[in-house]
Design a protein around this motif. Structure first.
Motif, mmCIF file in Angstrom:
data_model
loop_
_atom_site.group_PDB
_atom_site.id
_atom_site.type_symbol
_atom_site.label_atom_id
_atom_site.label_comp_id
_atom_site.label_asym_id
_atom_site.label_seq_id
_atom_site.Cartn_x
_atom_site.Cartn_y
_atom_site.Cartn_z
ATOM 1 N N VAL A 161 -54.630 12.813 4.581
ATOM 2 C CA VAL A 161 -56.144 12.654 5.628
ATOM 3 C C VAL A 161 -54.719 11.935 6.988
ATOM 4 C CG1 VAL A 161 -57.428 10.854 6.597
ATOM 5 C CG2 VAL A 161 -58.124 11.918 4.570
ATOM 6 N N LYS A 162 -53.455 10.826 6.385
ATOM 7 C CA LYS A 162 -53.115 10.566 7.731
ATOM 8 C C LYS A 162 -52.482 11.670 8.140
ATOM 9 C CE LYS A 162 -53.249 5.697 6.295
ATOM 10 N NZ LYS A 162 -52.259 4.853 5.173
ATOM 11 N N ALA A 163 -51.733 12.645 7.334
ATOM 12 C CA ALA A 163 -50.536 13.374 7.607
ATOM 13 C C ALA A 163 -51.396 14.405 8.131
ATOM 14 C CB ALA A 163 -50.602 14.061 6.239
ATOM 15 N N ARG A 164 -53.096 14.615 8.517
ATOM 16 C CA ARG A 164 -53.540 16.434 9.060
ATOM 17 C C ARG A 164 -53.871 14.891 10.454
ATOM 18 N NH1 ARG A 164 -55.695 17.322 3.925
ATOM 19 N NH2 ARG A 164 -55.688 19.215 3.063
ATOM 20 N N GLN A 165 -53.689 13.930 10.751
ATOM 21 C CA GLN A 165 -54.277 12.860 11.731
ATOM 22 C C GLN A 165 -53.433 13.579 12.888
ATOM 23 O OE1 GLN A 165 -55.802 9.888 10.293
ATOM 24 N NE2 GLN A 165 -57.896 10.413 9.966
ATOM 25 N N ALA A 166 -52.088 12.771 12.178
ATOM 26 C CA ALA A 166 -50.379 12.882 12.426
ATOM 27 C C ALA A 166 -50.606 14.219 13.569
ATOM 28 C CB ALA A 166 -49.641 12.764 12.305
ATOM 29 N N THR A 167 -50.709 15.036 12.343
ATOM 30 C CA THR A 167 -50.507 16.861 12.284
ATOM 31 C C THR A 167 -51.463 17.055 13.756
ATOM 32 O OG1 THR A 167 -50.073 17.067 10.760
ATOM 33 C CG2 THR A 167 -49.941 19.298 12.063
ATOM 34 N N ASP A 168 -52.566 17.161 13.505
ATOM 35 C CA ASP A 168 -53.666 17.497 14.872
ATOM 36 C C ASP A 168 -53.018 16.843 15.959
ATOM 37 O OD1 ASP A 168 -54.886 19.018 12.760
ATOM 38 O OD2 ASP A 168 -56.188 17.286 12.541
ATOM 39 N N HIS A 169 -52.743 15.541 16.455
ATOM 40 C CA HIS A 169 -52.481 14.444 17.319
ATOM 41 C C HIS A 169 -51.239 15.604 17.689
ATOM 42 C CE1 HIS A 169 -52.261 10.175 20.103
ATOM 43 N NE2 HIS A 169 -51.671 11.293 20.186
ATOM 44 N N VAL A 170 -49.822 16.067 17.382
ATOM 45 C CA VAL A 170 -49.093 17.100 17.649
ATOM 46 C C VAL A 170 -49.676 18.307 18.043
ATOM 47 C CG1 VAL A 170 -46.806 18.350 17.464
ATOM 48 C CG2 VAL A 170 -47.346 15.917 15.916
ATOM 49 N N GLU A 171 -50.754 19.109 17.369
ATOM 50 C CA GLU A 171 -50.906 19.893 18.285
ATOM 51 C C GLU A 171 -51.473 19.764 19.262
ATOM 52 O OE1 GLU A 171 -52.337 23.918 18.417
ATOM 53 O OE2 GLU A 171 -50.662 22.427 17.736
ATOM 54 N N LYS A 172 -52.434 18.927 19.473
ATOM 55 C CA LYS A 172 -53.271 18.532 21.093
ATOM 56 C C LYS A 172 -51.847 18.412 22.433
ATOM 57 C CE LYS A 172 -56.142 14.983 23.523
ATOM 58 N NZ LYS A 172 -56.580 14.052 23.140
ATOM 59 N N ASN A 173 -51.342 17.751 21.861
ATOM 60 C CA ASN A 173 -49.818 17.089 22.910
ATOM 61 C C ASN A 173 -48.928 18.116 23.493
ATOM 62 O OD1 ASN A 173 -50.461 14.766 22.678
ATOM 63 N ND2 ASN A 173 -48.845 13.422 22.145
ATOM 64 N N ARG A 174 -48.655 19.269 21.827
ATOM 65 C CA ARG A 174 -48.591 20.313 22.100
ATOM 66 C C ARG A 174 -49.021 21.266 23.031
ATOM 67 N NH1 ARG A 174 -48.506 25.500 21.169
ATOM 68 N NH2 ARG A 174 -50.309 25.950 20.410
ATOM 69 N N LYS A 175 -50.126 21.796 22.562
ATOM 70 C CA LYS A 175 -51.223 22.544 24.151
ATOM 71 C C LYS A 175 -50.951 22.044 25.417
ATOM 72 C CE LYS A 175 -54.720 24.374 20.308
ATOM 73 N NZ LYS A 175 -55.865 23.553 20.188
ATOM 74 N N GLU A 176 -50.700 20.562 25.614
ATOM 75 C CA GLU A 176 -51.412 19.983 26.997
ATOM 76 C C GLU A 176 -49.734 20.047 27.578
ATOM 77 O OE1 GLU A 176 -52.459 15.577 29.286
ATOM 78 O OE2 GLU A 176 -52.238 15.686 26.651
ATOM 79 N N ILE A 177 -48.644 19.998 26.910
ATOM 80 C CA ILE A 177 -47.826 20.161 27.553
ATOM 81 C C ILE A 177 -47.431 21.689 28.008
ATOM 82 C CG2 ILE A 177 -45.936 20.176 25.389
ATOM 83 C CD1 ILE A 177 -43.932 18.571 27.014
ATOM 84 N N GLU A 178 -47.695 22.348 26.833
ATOM 85 C CA GLU A 178 -47.707 23.797 27.066
ATOM 86 C C GLU A 178 -48.098 24.372 28.845
ATOM 87 O OE1 GLU A 178 -47.081 27.960 24.711
ATOM 88 O OE2 GLU A 178 -49.045 26.478 24.364
#
Length: 309
Positions: A80-97
């Protein structure tokens, strides 16, 4: 004459300043898209990349803990922790892109596109590893073998030992000792093969182990059938107890082999320490380069004054 000129200059100065400011805004608008502020966005980009790097490290660490955890509860919690951290990266990736695509820095755009490819591979592999890790089939197989199978083997041994001791006590040689020891030997050999099967990653090697188990099972059953055919042991409670214990042991052995065959712990560990580590390192390197590029662009966002001016 000079006083009149000065008064005229002071009168038109506010209009000159206003026109200059309006001209600057017009020029700014022609250079940058609506809603894009290169000075503010540089700081935002830097923060986003920094957070992505931190969350990526958290995701990698949590995934490793999920693989190494020894209970379903621990594996699930770390997953669960791994998926939460991964989702956070994905959210930031979309924003910075989105921000970078509005800018004019080709190097940043190139790095984002490169990261997107690497990130897609990371997420796919990460989900595979986490799905395997939470199943814990090798650990479950080991637990069944070391607890339930061990208990049935103890009952089996105790029952046959009582038959052997009774035979020795009566000083009779009615053929019970040899088949009893044969049954014990074969069953213990089956039990001993649990561990190498659980630890084996190669299917062909597991096939060989299972063939040996099948052979020893045949020997054990043959010996038990011999004991059942002895008149003195007809309706003997110890022999019935031994047969019941062996049947349970054999059924549990089948479950051990089934779980062992799935090899989820071994497969997740191999992926985590192998391919996943390489992809993780690549993603981290790209983010590090992107952060350096963003910071370098920020250093040149404002014009620099030459010394002495």
């Amino acid at each position: 004459m000079e006083q009149k000129t000065k008064r005229r200059l002071f009168a038109i100065l506010p209009w000159v300043i206003t026109l200059t400011v309006l001209g600057a805004f017009t020029l700014y608008g022609s250079l940058y898209k609506a809603g894009y502020n290169p000075f503010e966005n540089q700081s935002i980009k830097s923060d986003l990349v920094s957070t992505m790097r931190i969350k990526l490290l958290e995701a990698i660490e949590a995934e490793k803990n999920a693989v190494l955890a020894i209970t379903d509860e621990e594996s699930g919690a770390f997953a669960v922790k791994a998926r939460q951290a991964t989702d956070h990266v994905e959210k930031n990736r979309k924003e910075i892109e989105s921000i970078i695509q509005q800018g004019k820095y080709s190097k940043e755009i190139e790095l984002v596109n490169e990261f997107n490819i690497c990130w897609s591979q990371y997420r796919k592999l990460d989900e595979t590893i986490l799905s395997l890790a939470v199943q814990n089939t090798n650990l479950k197989a080991q637990k069944i073998s070391s607890t339930q199978c061990a208990q049935e083997m103890a009952r089996f041994e105790e029952s046959l030992n009582r038959i052997i001791q009774r035979d020795n006590k009566d000083n009779q040689c009615n053929g019970t000792i040899m088949p009893a020891y044969e049954a014990l030997t074969a069953s213990f050999k089956i039990f001993a093969l649990h561990k190498p099967h659980i630890e084996e990653a190669d299917d062909k090697q597991m096939d060989k182990i299972e063939q040996s188990i099948k052979s020893y099972d045949g020997s054990a059953k043959k010996a038990l059938n011999t004991l059942s055919g002895i008149a003195a042991l007809r309706d003997n409670p110890d022999l019935k107890s031994a047969q019941t214990a062996y049947d349970r042991f054999l059924k549990l052995t089948s479950e051990v082999l089934r779980l062992s065959r799935l090899n989820t712990n071994i497969k997740s560990a191999e992926l985590s320490l192998g391919k996943k580590r390489l992809i993780s390192s690549q993603c981290q390197e790209i983010l590090t380069t992107l952060q350096g590029t963003v910071q370098a662009q920020g250093n040149y966002s404002l014009p620099r004054l030459k010394k002495g001016k």
